[in-house]
Design a protein around this motif. Structure first.
Motif, PDB file in Angstrom:
ATOM      1  N   GLY B 213       0.762   8.199 -24.662  1.00 27.21           N
ATOM      2  CA  GLY B 213       1.879   7.264 -24.601  1.00 27.21           C
ATOM      3  C   GLY B 213       3.182   7.819 -24.063  1.00 27.21           C
ATOM      4  N   ILE B 214       3.168   9.052 -23.552  1.00 29.78           N
ATOM      5  CA  ILE B 214       4.377   9.556 -22.895  1.00 29.78           C
ATOM      6  C   ILE B 214       3.995  10.231 -21.575  1.00 29.78           C
ATOM      7  N   VAL B 215       5.004  10.495 -20.750  1.00 31.73           N
ATOM      8  CA  VAL B 215       4.765  11.203 -19.497  1.00 31.73           C
ATOM      9  C   VAL B 215       4.671  12.698 -19.835  1.00 31.73           C
ATOM     10  N   ARG B 216       3.495  13.284 -19.614  1.00 30.97           N
ATOM     11  CA  ARG B 216       3.271  14.677 -19.977  1.00 30.97           C
ATOM     12  C   ARG B 216       3.766  15.604 -18.852  1.00 30.97           C
ATOM     13  N   PHE B 217       3.422  15.265 -17.610  1.00 31.89           N
ATOM     14  CA  PHE B 217       3.903  16.017 -16.443  1.00 31.89           C
ATOM     15  C   PHE B 217       4.201  15.026 -15.342  1.00 31.89           C
ATOM     16  N   GLU B 218       5.115  15.385 -14.458  1.00 30.09           N
ATOM     17  CA  GLU B 218       5.181  14.656 -13.193  1.00 30.09           C
ATOM     18  C   GLU B 218       5.662  15.592 -12.118  1.00 30.09           C
ATOM     19  N   GLY B 219       5.333  15.300 -10.905  1.00 30.06           N
ATOM     20  CA  GLY B 219       5.731  16.158  -9.795  1.00 30.06           C
ATOM     21  C   GLY B 219       5.062  15.701  -8.531  1.00 30.06           C
ATOM     22  N   PRO B 220       5.381  16.351  -7.418  1.00 26.80           N
ATOM     23  CA  PRO B 220       4.723  15.988  -6.154  1.00 26.80           C
ATOM     24  C   PRO B 220       3.208  16.013  -6.332  1.00 26.80           C
ATOM     25  N   ALA B 221       2.538  15.021  -5.766  1.00 27.24           N
ATOM     26  CA  ALA B 221       1.111  14.851  -6.039  1.00 27.24           C
ATOM     27  C   ALA B 221       0.304  16.093  -5.702  1.00 27.24           C
ATOM     28  N   ASP B 222       0.658  16.790  -4.607  1.00 26.31           N
ATOM     29  CA  ASP B 222      -0.165  17.951  -4.232  1.00 26.31           C
ATOM     30  C   ASP B 222       0.010  19.102  -5.222  1.00 26.31           C
ATOM     31  N   THR B 223       1.220  19.250  -5.799  1.00 26.58           N
ATOM     32  CA  THR B 223       1.366  20.341  -6.772  1.00 26.58           C
ATOM     33  C   THR B 223       0.582  20.037  -8.038  1.00 26.58           C
ATOM     34  N   ILE B 224       0.507  18.750  -8.395  1.00 30.33           N
ATOM     35  CA  ILE B 224      -0.292  18.392  -9.569  1.00 30.33           C
ATOM     36  C   ILE B 224      -1.760  18.692  -9.317  1.00 30.33           C
ATOM     37  N   LEU B 225      -2.172  18.389  -8.109  1.00 33.19           N
ATOM     38  CA  LEU B 225      -3.568  18.666  -7.756  1.00 33.19           C
ATOM     39  C   LEU B 225      -3.867  20.158  -7.828  1.00 33.19           C
ATOM     40  N   ASP B 226      -2.848  20.972  -7.492  1.00 28.45           N
ATOM     41  CA  ASP B 226      -3.086  22.420  -7.434  1.00 28.45           C
ATOM     42  C   ASP B 226      -2.808  23.124  -8.757  1.00 28.45           C
ATOM     43  N   ASP B 227      -2.137  22.421  -9.667  1.00 29.99           N
ATOM     44  CA  ASP B 227      -1.783  23.069 -10.926  1.00 29.99           C
ATOM     45  C   ASP B 227      -3.032  23.317 -11.765  1.00 29.99           C
ATOM     46  N   PRO B 228      -3.350  24.593 -12.023  1.00 30.35           N
ATOM     47  CA  PRO B 228      -4.612  24.876 -12.728  1.00 30.35           C
ATOM     48  C   PRO B 228      -4.673  24.279 -14.124  1.00 30.35           C
ATOM     49  N   ARG B 229      -3.531  24.251 -14.815  1.00 30.20           N
ATOM     50  CA  ARG B 229      -3.549  23.698 -16.169  1.00 30.20           C
ATOM     51  C   ARG B 229      -3.927  22.218 -16.145  1.00 30.20           C
TER      52      ARG B 229
END
Lengths: 291, 245
Positions: B213-229
């Motif tokens: 129910g909350i925004v856990r992460f946000e950022g440019p889509a490609d960095t999210i794709l690359d973020d290992p966590r």
């Protein structure tokens, strides 16, 4: 053969008026999911209005349609905004509409009984006993007028639903209420208008009932049973279905009355309903799952 | 100033618990967003709140600096935000053309409606071919195109899509995704919830990860794709299945 055709003519004329009665009921269910047990009492109330307009003021029942339709439209919109808006969004909405309209029906019936007593009434316009002859066939004038005017009203409704903006909104709401909201239909407004149209049709229907079918306040229960049967047969909420169901059952019961005996008419009517529902539980034009 | 702002929204269904728990999010014009997250994170609920279908219990939705205080869906739509829900929700007994016409229910100018319909037919030639067919008789993919086309008829500033590829064959889903790209090119701000997270993030500019129910992460889509966590926590399954639905 002549006799069968003659009886079919009677059945179609009857079915035309049934179709008008039932279309208002099915519209209320189709758009607002209201199972309106008070629909027939609206028709009976309109029949009283027609009766007294004729007796006291000499207004012909068919002419009374001109004021009954707007009057009952306004009454319908008022009823919707007063009562039905309050139960919108309730988790047991459909069941609530049954109870609510049951209560409204009993109240109106009580008022009619108190004011006009329980005696049988029937408007006696001059054309009640007139008939047209078409070859060997008899077409009773009063029934013909009622069936033709019903047909005109049904066509007007169809054109309205098909070609006007509000009509689009009504059809959209019938087919998918959520999606209708998402394209910008104000479903509350559309619902109020639809309920108004539904009761306006009851108003027009009352004009015909006043001279075709003798009435008294309590009579509406018999009618609502018949109308619900027609609507269920056609598929709850389907206008086409209500019209088709009305014509089929009108003809079927006329044929049974003629061939077997008057006492069998109502029974044949419900037997046909059971038969058809066994084969098509969703009704003739109903959707598989009506939520 | 953000085009659309969700401020501290709590929302839930009936007497149930809050699904959205003080969620805040800003949506900038001309950017496309992909919202991902596990089941029950509140993705669809968020879209329903913005569209006016579900009034928030607290907090507010602000569009072009104007708060929607309990606005009805038709009022939200009139302001320029449209919503294409999961089940496509075409009108089954109306023709394709009628479905599109009613998409512009709020537009009264017939010549504008006609122009928009031509634009939809340009984008979706299949809809032009089947203009007189009933919506309910079309395939899932065609119904999704019809739903997108109908949403375009309002000429929206923001288009919210709830799982546009759900239940579609991969090839058809691909087609829907390329259409969404074309919508972006028309200058429409896309806010999309997508089960197929990898596909969705590839398409979007900005990724938003919702959880509980909350925004856990946000950022440019490609960095999210690359973020290992994030990959491990939220994309694991999607990556494992090679990005097919």
């Amino acid at each position: 053969m002549t006799e069968i055709l003659q009886v079919t003519i009677f059945g179609l004329l009857l079915g035309g008026v049934y179709a008008l009665f039932a279309s208002g009921l099915t519209l209320a269910f189709g758009v607002m999911r209201i199972v309106n047990l008070a629909h027939a009492v609206f028709i009976v109330a309109a029949a009283y209005a027609t009766f007294f307009a004729f007796e006291e003021l000499g207004i012909d029942p068919l002419v009374s349609i001109i004021w009954l339709v707007p009057l009952f439209f306004i009454l319908g919109v008022g009823l919707y905004m007063t009562f039905f808006v309050r139960i919108e969004g309730s988790p047991r909405y459909v069941e609530m509409t049954v109870l609510l309209t049951f209560g409204i029906a009993i109240m109106i019936e009580g008022l009619l009984g108190w004011r006009f007593t329980g005696i049988y009434r029937q408007t006696q316009p001059s054309y009640l006993t007139d008939a047209y002859f078409w070859g060997d066939y008899i077409v009773p004038a009063g029934q013909l007028y009622a069936a033709l005017l019903s047909l005109i009203l049904l066509i007007a409704l169809w054109l309205f639903l098909r070609f006007t903006r509000v009509g689009y909104g009504i059809r959209a709401t019938m087919q998918n209420r959520d999606a209708a909201q998402l394209v910008g239909v104000n479903v509350r407004r559309v619902s109020a208008i639809s309920f108004g149209i539904s009761t306006a049709f009851a108003g027009a229907g009352g004009a015909f009932m006043s001279y075709l079918f003798p009435f008294f306040p309590f009579r509406h229960w018999q009618w609502i049973a018949l109308l619900l049967a027609l609507v269920v047969l056609g598929g709850m909420g389907s206008l086409k279905g209500a019209v088709a169901g009305a014509l089929i059952l009108g003809v079927a019961s006329s044929l049974v009355v003629d061939q077997i005996g008057a006492g069998w008419g109502p029974m044949a009517f419900y037997a046909a309903l059971f038969g058809i529902l066994l084969v098509r539980p969703q009704g003739l034009f109903g959707k598989e799952a009506v939520a | 100033m953000a085009l659309l702002e969700i401020r501290n929204v709590n929302a839930g269904y009936g007497k149930g618990p809050d699904i959205l728990k003080g969620l805040s999010l800003e949506v900038e014009a001309g950017t496309s967003y992909c919202i991902i997250g596990p089941n029950g994170a509140g993705k669809s609920t968020l879209l329903k709140v913005i569209s006016g279908l579900l009034p928030p219990r607290s907090g507010e939705v602000v569009f072009r600096d104007v708060p929607f205080n309990g606005a009805r869906p038709d009022q939200v739509l009139a302001s320029g935000i449209c919503f294409v829900p999961q089940d496509q929700a075409v009108f089954p007994e109306m023709s394709v053309k009628e479905n599109l016409t009613i998409g512009a229910y709020l537009e009264k100018d017939r010549s504008v409606i006609k122009e928009r319909m031509e634009r939809v037919f340009d984008l979706f030639p299949i809809l032009a071919e089947r203009a007189s067919q009933d919506g309910g008789t079309m395939s899932g993919g065609q119904q999704q195109m019809l739903a997108l086309g109908r949403a375009l008829m309002i000429d929206p500033a923001v288009m919210m899509l709830d799982e546009p590829s759900l239940g579609l064959a991969p090839q058809i889903a691909q087609q829907i995704f390329s259409t969404i790209r074309e919508l972006e090119a028309l200058g429409i701000t896309i806010v999309m919830v997508e089960q197929n997270a990898v596909r969705g993030l590839e398409l979007a500019d900005w990724g938003v990860v919702l959880d509980l129910g909350i925004v856990r992460f946000e950022g440019p889509a490609d960095t999210i794709l690359d973020d290992p966590r994030i990959r491990e926590l939220y994309l694991g399954k999607a990556v494992g299945s090679g990005g097919t639905t």
